[in-house]
Design a protein around this motif. Structure first.
Motif, PDB file in Angstrom:
ATOM      1  N   CYS F  57       0.846  -1.187   0.000  1.00  0.00           N
ATOM      2  CA  CYS F  57       0.000   0.000   0.000  1.00  0.00           C
ATOM      3  C   CYS F  57       0.884   1.241   0.000  1.00  0.00           C
ATOM      4  O   CYS F  57       1.678   1.442   0.920  1.00  0.00           O
ATOM      5  N   SER F  70      -7.218  -0.738   0.693  1.00  0.00           N
ATOM      6  CA  SER F  70      -6.441  -1.982   0.720  1.00  0.00           C
ATOM      7  C   SER F  70      -7.163  -3.120   1.434  1.00  0.00           C
ATOM      8  O   SER F  70      -6.934  -4.292   1.118  1.00  0.00           O
ATOM      9  N   VAL F 146      -2.396   0.164  -4.387  1.00  0.00           N
ATOM     10  CA  VAL F 146      -2.520  -1.060  -3.603  1.00  0.00           C
ATOM     11  C   VAL F 146      -2.027  -2.230  -4.441  1.00  0.00           C
ATOM     12  O   VAL F 146      -2.374  -2.336  -5.619  1.00  0.00           O
TER      13      VAL F 146
END
Lengths: 229, 229, 229, 229, 229, 229
Positions: F57, F70, F146
């Motif tokens: 992330c 995420s 992500v």
């Protein structure tokens, strides 16, 4: 709750310019050793010496939007003082913003964060004191505050307080005390010039300041190397 | 498992030189604000501006043996990029290695560690960006890697990626994207020149970028000093 | 228990000046890579190169009284070396003290703390190596030690040890070893000049130092990019 | 110009204790993400949670005399907040001072400097938030200020402002806003408890906070790994 | 020029154990506030308190070979003190070396670098004071020195000097002064116990130490909040 | 150009769990001393030991919006790895996000930034390795990436690489090498157990590893204290 405060007070530029001439170390001493910003806020080029009215600006980390807002509040003789709401080294100010600030009479920038385009700023002769030099770009998403009291470099600064900055760093003088501090600084300068002459002639500070007695009282003793423990 | 990779790809020097001209801040913006090394990696003299193909080198802490190995892999237009396998401030590179690197066409050094002989390097005009200046000598006991992908200053760098370095720091451009980034950088430069003119004439960024409406939407309000809380 | 030790030994200035000419990196190597101060102790202007006899001074944090005491012990060719008893960045030395030190033959200052009036010190050409630049003033309440052994920048320094300082930092040579280290430094310089010529001509360090065999023994291998994992 | 200000205002302890219960993160959010001290000011033991009225104390570097002065001004429910006039890590407070402070109702200490006797303080259960743990002793030569406004950990603190400290750090609430902030904190806590339940049940924040549309508007896109560039 | 010095002097363990009992802060004060290591050298678990004879070890950066050499020189009651020749955070010591050191009577480790396997060391109850916790492995290529004088944490340490370490940090006592310092420490402890009782009963330090007169002499003044500037 | 990559590869959890059991130091050695994150990324409580698949992330400074994004990509056995695009210490993750992550099978968090609610996270037994503990709140304005490759703590991490974290820090294992590294780690563990036994019995590493000859070859010499220079 982003706020721009308009029509804030400013210190007379004659006083401001007098403080610039005295310089940071003298002003700091003249007001009782207060008001000095953290020593990691350094000029991007040297020599540099300037003073101005604080144009304060509080920004979000990684977000320089509020600096654009601050330009409109600038008046000739201001110094932009920027602080992020949490620690950040990003390059908030570059040559375009500097050009804009200069066009509105701003004399320099003090920022508890980063600056970029320093080669260009050096060519322009536009002085900046910053915690970092970084090309890292910033966003424009979160407005902050302009001309509210802020903490920058560990010092409480209000709009119109005097910012004095040179190769030694940055010191803040409260606007209410600026005239009195200037007077004390001038007296100090005169006194130092005389002392400097005597010291250059080889006279000892121990004698000029009559320190010997008090040093003995505090326990200082002299021994010969051959007798040292 | 020390490895030297030979015949690695490189970026065309015409693209490389175009990126040098654009400079770090513009290139960083042109590729979406990525690729910037940590801001504590600073030039040993200023002004300095250069770009080149990354000649990567991973060294053991306190051991510069692999840098000698790397010289043989150098090609004109390269910049040596050095990273230790654990944090170290020792002076890995001095004027002898610089002389050798320059003889093989290397334009400068970027190192996440220390450098020495900086007075001599400054006289030579050989630019180095480093985390430290330190005379601390190094040993030659543990070979490392040359021309393998490395992390330097927090950025992933492969041989032949473009290293752009100036007074603002160091940025990396992926070799596959170099031509496209140069194009974007040139467009950005043209755009900035026009904006800089308007800002120098006193126009506000608030107006040029049409920010006022969105600022109000985000909650910015204006108050007068006498009404401020 | 503040003590001033008088009549301490000093190193012959001819040796001292020879070490200055050799410079920090060469001296450090010539004495087996020892004696180097922490790399965060940096010159306030560059270029700067000087050597002198250590005039040691241990001070309380935020208290520069002992520096005034130290001036009386100075002899021509000394370098004042100052260390606080606990970490401190305050500006212990400014232009007045520098003027006084210079009048007594002191060539420069090395301080594991801060210095101020750096614009003025730069104009004077009075070199200082310090951990910080800070205008923060100090008091005169607690006497410390002069010409006792101290730790400064992580190195043990006795009065009369030789302090060599340049753009690369600061190195200390024990007074008993100064003549021998100078000899080794001169030999090293001669050797380096020859090597530098060969390197400038493009010869590889790998060959000059005959490193190839030992590198293979230590596991270095060469692969082609297209075969690399 | 050392000053002790007597009879300063304090915040009602019922409000103070409510803020302690809410904790630092919640209080910080409840007042608009302001008032947080630098994150390097850490508790000497964990867990710890306390709130109190700021009993402010400004000290010279390496000099804890003023802390002795401050004890006389303490009232039950206070937290001693100490800041040096220049950066210092010395151990200003030890178990004797802690014993004295506790005898006068002080609940803990926040200090932008060092503390010592931490094993003993931990046994006593007397909480301290500090920048350093250091046995370094201090002198008693320079009086400072008690109950004047100070900057500690980068935050402006006045006597009687509320200090809230826990494992996350330290936050300051202005005494005029304390009741209102407590109310907002309680509302926030109630809201968070409900959200926490939903999140623990596997509901996504994306849905609870209805973020998906705005994320798309801001350019977020989803790609499959096999299609990723 | 790596050297192991054998048959070095040691301090009597009865004195050593007495100093351990007194603890770092008391010992530091008892010897005139000297001998304290930098405060960033911290215990890996707390509480921990130990004293021993310094078994000194100087290592190359990233190279723990010499520590293996040092084990043979260990005697019961020693504390291994390790310093790298240039700054390094690598994990020089892990549980295997700790097991070996313990088998030879070593009571703990003080290292101006890193340590690893701290979970295992904590289970073993083997105390270590270090600058870093790091799993980074080290090589065995460059031998260093054992039982020579070293600088560790900014303090000069000779074999057989006493190392006292607890939650407050680490202090060194010269072996020639150890008995005298222990005596002073015991006297100090007795004195502190009495003072602590009076402070716990609410008596003020201002009165116990009769500070009021001298504070007034130094300019301390008391004002009421409503009269404060 | 914020991107979420879906359906990324993951490492088999049996391998992941084996690596957790081996621990950071052993895994780091087993893969040739690579993959270790910077040592200032520390666990918020100890002891802690966990391994998982990297759920990567990348976030803007002071903006935790992407962490909410995420969570939807999390699978049981993941460890969330977060890095800001420029240095930031803000508290990106608190107990609500932790609750949400845990509900989706996430075993812990590694973040090159700050975390908050650490008392609550400790009670939950939810492990976090972070650069800072800070209550500083974040905004939700700029989406990031992500499950794209990131640099965290100076290491290049791809989704599905194995994150191993314990009291010594954090190490990354490439997913392609995970099975092989586990095998090497197990072999190493067996070998270490045998060595540990011998060392605990007092045998010297000098003998076990047959180091004496090579030490002499490298110049190690033994002298008696009375003969030392």
């Amino acid at each position: 709750m982003a706020t721009v405060v308009r029509n804030t007070p400013r210190t007379d530029l004659e006083v401001v310019d007098g403080l610039a001439h005295a310089g940071v170390a003298t002003v700091h001493e003249a007001q009782g050793r207060t008001g000095l910003l953290r020593s990691d806020i350094r000029p991007i080029f040297r020599p540099a010496r300037v003073a101005g009215n604080a144009l304060t600006c509080e920004v979000a980390p990684g977000d320089n939007w509020t600096i654009h807002v601050s330009v409109e509040q600038a008046r000739p003789g201001d110094i932009l003082v920027v602080t992020p709401t949490s620690p950040c080294d990003d390059g908030y100010v570059g040559d375009l913003l500097a050009e804009s600030l200069r066009a509105h009479g701003v004399r320099g920038v003090v920022i508890d964060a980063g600056v970029r385009d320093v080669a260009s700023l050096t060519e322009m002769g536009f002085p900046v004191w910053s915690k970092a030099i970084s090309a890292q770009g910033t966003v424009k998403e979160t407005p902050g505050n302009v001309q509210t009291p802020i903490i920058c470099g560990g010092v409480h600064i209000r709009p119109g307080d005097v910012v004095v900055a040179d190769d030694d760093g940055v010191v803040i003088v409260r606007r209410e005390q600026a005239a009195r501090v200037l007077e004390a600084a001038l007296a100090r300068e005169a006194n130092e010039a005389a002392k400097r002459k005597r010291l250059a002639d080889g006279e000892l500070g121990l004698d000029i300041y009559a320190m010997r007695g008090r040093l003995v009282d505090k326990g200082l003793r002299y021994v010969d190397y051959t007798d040292a423990p």
